[in-house]
Design a protein around this motif. Sequence first.
Motif, mmCIF file in Angstrom:
data_model
loop_
_atom_site.group_PDB
_atom_site.id
_atom_site.type_symbol
_atom_site.label_atom_id
_atom_site.label_comp_id
_atom_site.label_asym_id
_atom_site.label_seq_id
_atom_site.Cartn_x
_atom_site.Cartn_y
_atom_site.Cartn_z
ATOM 1 N N ASP A 229 0.861 -1.183 0.000
ATOM 2 C CA ASP A 229 0.000 0.000 0.000
ATOM 3 C C ASP A 229 0.897 1.233 0.000
ATOM 4 O OD1 ASP A 229 -1.990 1.838 0.213
ATOM 5 O OD2 ASP A 229 -2.383 1.523 2.340
ATOM 6 N N PRO A 230 1.182 1.829 -1.188
ATOM 7 C CA PRO A 230 2.098 2.979 -1.233
ATOM 8 C C PRO A 230 1.577 4.185 -0.465
ATOM 9 C CG PRO A 230 1.741 2.029 -3.427
ATOM 10 C CD PRO A 230 0.719 1.430 -2.516
ATOM 11 N N ARG A 231 0.258 4.318 -0.336
ATOM 12 C CA ARG A 231 -0.291 5.498 0.327
ATOM 13 C C ARG A 231 0.157 5.581 1.780
ATOM 14 N NH1 ARG A 231 -4.698 6.418 3.363
ATOM 15 N NH2 ARG A 231 -5.259 4.214 3.167
ATOM 16 N N THR A 232 0.114 4.454 2.497
ATOM 17 C CA THR A 232 0.534 4.434 3.901
ATOM 18 C C THR A 232 1.892 3.772 4.090
ATOM 19 O OG1 THR A 232 -0.642 2.339 4.242
ATOM 20 C CG2 THR A 232 -1.871 4.378 4.658
ATOM 21 N N ASN A 233 2.536 3.354 2.988
ATOM 22 C CA ASN A 233 3.816 2.655 3.040
ATOM 23 C C ASN A 233 3.719 1.446 3.977
ATOM 24 O OD1 ASN A 233 6.510 2.406 2.117
ATOM 25 N ND2 ASN A 233 7.267 3.239 4.053
ATOM 26 N N SER A 234 2.697 0.616 3.734
ATOM 27 C CA SER A 234 2.443 -0.557 4.575
ATOM 28 C C SER A 234 2.358 -1.799 3.707
ATOM 29 C CB SER A 234 1.135 -0.387 5.366
ATOM 30 O OG SER A 234 1.179 0.780 6.151
ATOM 31 N N LEU A 235 2.524 -2.957 4.368
ATOM 32 C CA LEU A 235 2.352 -4.250 3.727
ATOM 33 C C LEU A 235 1.063 -4.882 4.224
ATOM 34 C CD1 LEU A 235 5.942 -5.809 3.911
ATOM 35 C CD2 LEU A 235 4.889 -4.581 2.014
ATOM 36 N N ILE A 236 0.327 -5.504 3.318
ATOM 37 C CA ILE A 236 -0.916 -6.187 3.653
ATOM 38 C C ILE A 236 -0.696 -7.682 3.435
ATOM 39 C CG2 ILE A 236 -3.365 -6.413 3.125
ATOM 40 C CD1 ILE A 236 -3.288 -3.572 2.045
ATOM 41 N N ILE A 237 -0.916 -8.482 4.494
ATOM 42 C CA ILE A 237 -0.693 -9.931 4.433
ATOM 43 C C ILE A 237 -2.047 -10.617 4.556
ATOM 44 C CG2 ILE A 237 0.512 -11.894 5.436
ATOM 45 C CD1 ILE A 237 2.479 -9.937 6.663
ATOM 46 N N ARG A 238 -2.365 -11.459 3.583
ATOM 47 C CA ARG A 238 -3.626 -12.197 3.593
ATOM 48 C C ARG A 238 -3.341 -13.694 3.554
ATOM 49 N NH1 ARG A 238 -7.206 -14.738 0.204
ATOM 50 N NH2 ARG A 238 -9.433 -14.499 0.715
ATOM 51 N N GLY A 239 -3.976 -14.440 4.473
ATOM 52 C CA GLY A 239 -3.781 -15.878 4.525
ATOM 53 C C GLY A 239 -2.534 -16.244 5.313
ATOM 54 N N GLY A 240 -2.252 -17.567 5.357
ATOM 55 C CA GLY A 240 -1.071 -18.045 6.068
ATOM 56 C C GLY A 240 -1.366 -18.414 7.504
ATOM 57 N N ASN A 241 -0.623 -19.365 7.971
ATOM 58 C CA ASN A 241 -0.785 -19.751 9.369
ATOM 59 C C ASN A 241 0.062 -18.854 10.263
ATOM 60 O OD1 ASN A 241 1.860 -20.721 9.013
ATOM 61 N ND2 ASN A 241 1.074 -22.727 8.382
ATOM 62 N N VAL A 242 -0.038 -19.085 11.550
ATOM 63 C CA VAL A 242 0.639 -18.205 12.515
ATOM 64 C C VAL A 242 2.150 -18.271 12.344
ATOM 65 C CG1 VAL A 242 0.962 -17.732 14.959
ATOM 66 C CG2 VAL A 242 -1.285 -18.464 14.125
ATOM 67 N N GLU A 243 2.679 -19.450 12.129
ATOM 68 C CA GLU A 243 4.133 -19.597 11.982
ATOM 69 C C GLU A 243 4.639 -18.893 10.728
ATOM 70 O OE1 GLU A 243 7.493 -23.149 11.579
ATOM 71 O OE2 GLU A 243 5.370 -23.619 11.887
ATOM 72 N N ARG A 244 3.895 -19.014 9.625
ATOM 73 C CA ARG A 244 4.326 -18.371 8.386
ATOM 74 C C ARG A 244 4.276 -16.852 8.504
ATOM 75 N NH1 ARG A 244 7.333 -19.993 4.429
ATOM 76 N NH2 ARG A 244 6.229 -21.983 4.501
ATOM 77 N N ILE A 245 3.236 -16.318 9.142
ATOM 78 C CA ILE A 245 3.138 -14.862 9.316
ATOM 79 C C ILE A 245 4.263 -14.356 10.209
ATOM 80 C CG2 ILE A 245 1.702 -13.024 10.283
ATOM 81 C CD1 ILE A 245 -0.740 -14.516 9.317
#
Length: 698
Positions: A229-245
């Motif tokens: 998200d260039p507007r807030t300079n953030s990363l959005i993570i969707r899916g994945g288990n707890v260990e992968r995140i």
Amino acid sequence: MLQLLKTTLTIVLIVVLQQTSIAQSNGINLSFNNADIEAVIQTVARVTNRSIVVDPKVRGKITLNSSRALTPEQAIDSLATALRLNGFALVNTSEGYRVVTEADAKLQSSQTYTASAAVTGDQIITRVFQLNFESAANVANLIRPLVSPNNTINALPGNNSILVTDYASNINRIEKIIQSVDNPSRSKVETILLKNAQAGKVANLVNRALETSVPQGSDPISKPTVLADPRTNSLIIRGGNVERIAQIRGLVAKLDASSNVGNIYVVPLKNSEASKLAITLRALVAADGSATDPGNTNAQSIAAGSTLMQNQGGMNSTNATGMNSANPLGGAPSAAATSALASSSSPSTGGIIQADPNTNSLIITATEPVYKDLLKVIEQLDRRRAQVYIESMIVELTAANAAELGVQWQSLNSSNTAFAGTNFNGPAQSGNTNIFGASASINSALGTGAAAAAVPLGLGLNIGSITNFGNNLAFSTLLRAMSTISGANVLSTPNLMTLDNEEARIIVGQNIPIVTGSYAQTGSTSTVTPFQTYTRQDVGLTLRVRPQVAENGTVKLQIFQEVSSIQDVSNATGIILNKRNVESNVIVEDGQIIVLGGLIGDNYTDGSSKVPFLGDLPLIGGLFRYDNKSRTRTNLMVFIRPSVLRTNEANNIISNRKLDDLEERRKTFVQAPLLLKKEDLNATTLRDIRDIMHDVAP
């Protein structure tokens, strides 16, 4: 026969026993061992007071026993279970029940539910499951192995639902599985705010790392998706288990470390010109006070640097746009032909943003927040600009018709005491049409008489009779007739290509000298050398265009087009030039042909010279009259068509089309039948040139 009798007696006995049991205990006891299936179904229908229809395909033996007394509903359920074990199914209809084969049950079931229903047992029903989170196709693939082989399951992607036809007991189990699978917790979204690194670059690196770390064909849930998200300079993570995140968060924390020790950044550009973009960014920083940090000492350096750029080392707005507002696009063509293209070969000075033309890079001196803001602007401005291919056509048609007809005569009596005749002059371009001038030409040609210097006869047909007037020969009668037809068809198609919002020009013609002054030596003075001064003038075709492409596909064109030619070089005051030019601003759709301007002229002139009264007489009046007329029609039109080329494929299409056109024109050329050896024109063809271009293309 004996066996059939025994079976019938057995069934009758069982029915009698069951009826007796119902009467005693208010329940149904079932006890059938290897009995005929049709007889068992009829018995159950009679004792439960239900209507049961048996399909003719249903044949065989069945065993049905109960250890306790059953209610009518329990007896029907027990019959359905026994039928299922033997490959048959009990279908509930509006009239009662129907016993069919298991393969036909899914086609005859009339019980359809869209929500949970209190239907159990082994009856065939149809259920529609509406999913809220998961994909219907994915869930259908998961449930399909649990459905009976002869029953069906289908996914409806349009409304994200699943249609299942199966036994009621199995559908209740499938419902519990779907409720546990269709859970929003598996699509959880998390965000990571970055402090130093750019979100877009970090997202690309993390996604590449995930592609190599997750085995191919594994569970998609274990492979999360990372978006920027260039507007807030953030990363959005969707899916994945707890260990992968957790692994992603650790990787992002390492990548988000500041790698710049100081506050100087170098940004290489891909498409824009560094010198021009630096001017825009410096003006942006100077105008936007919020881009600086009031609590940081670098804010003063930013403002001071921007002021220094504007007052000392900056380029003016004229150089930034490549066109001086005081010198419009339709300026003198000679200056356009001789002036050099503008070049930004020296680095800009002053300000926090410098341009390095050699590497086409920007050098930014600013704090990290300001640098990130500028970098967002650079990414949006440093895009590949579209190219515009401009096709123009200049069509000029001229047709001229002229006609002359006249009679002249002269008469002198034998005693030279009486003279009479007519004498007319035609248009100047017709030559010597006067009868006396024509007589002088005859005397000069025959070498008789003391005629004056002869001039040529008039153009066209000259018919007359010659008479001896004293010592001279002369026309006594002269009939002149002439008709002229002339035409011209001039077609010019100048084409050129340029970048969006960049001026392009094409000049085809000559650069001729024109005398502007002279000095001739006079008197006895010999110290001054005679001389003449000249100026150079472009004569021919000139086209200058600056296109500007809008986001909706329209093209704004600033156009200057001129066609000039030499009319007369023998004029005493100097060379006379013809000039036709168009200067305009228009808006055109991509690929649309538009007319810039034109001239349609129709000039008609006529004249008649005659003897008064005699020239008006019918029939014989033509012997005392000289008539002439002319008509000139002129059509001049200028057309233009821009084509926006946004991709390399579009450029290749235009280039190949023009190469094919030139090759076809070359094939139509035929060499003259000379005695000399003919040249081999196929040594290097346009097709060879195209092949070479394709070989060296990246």
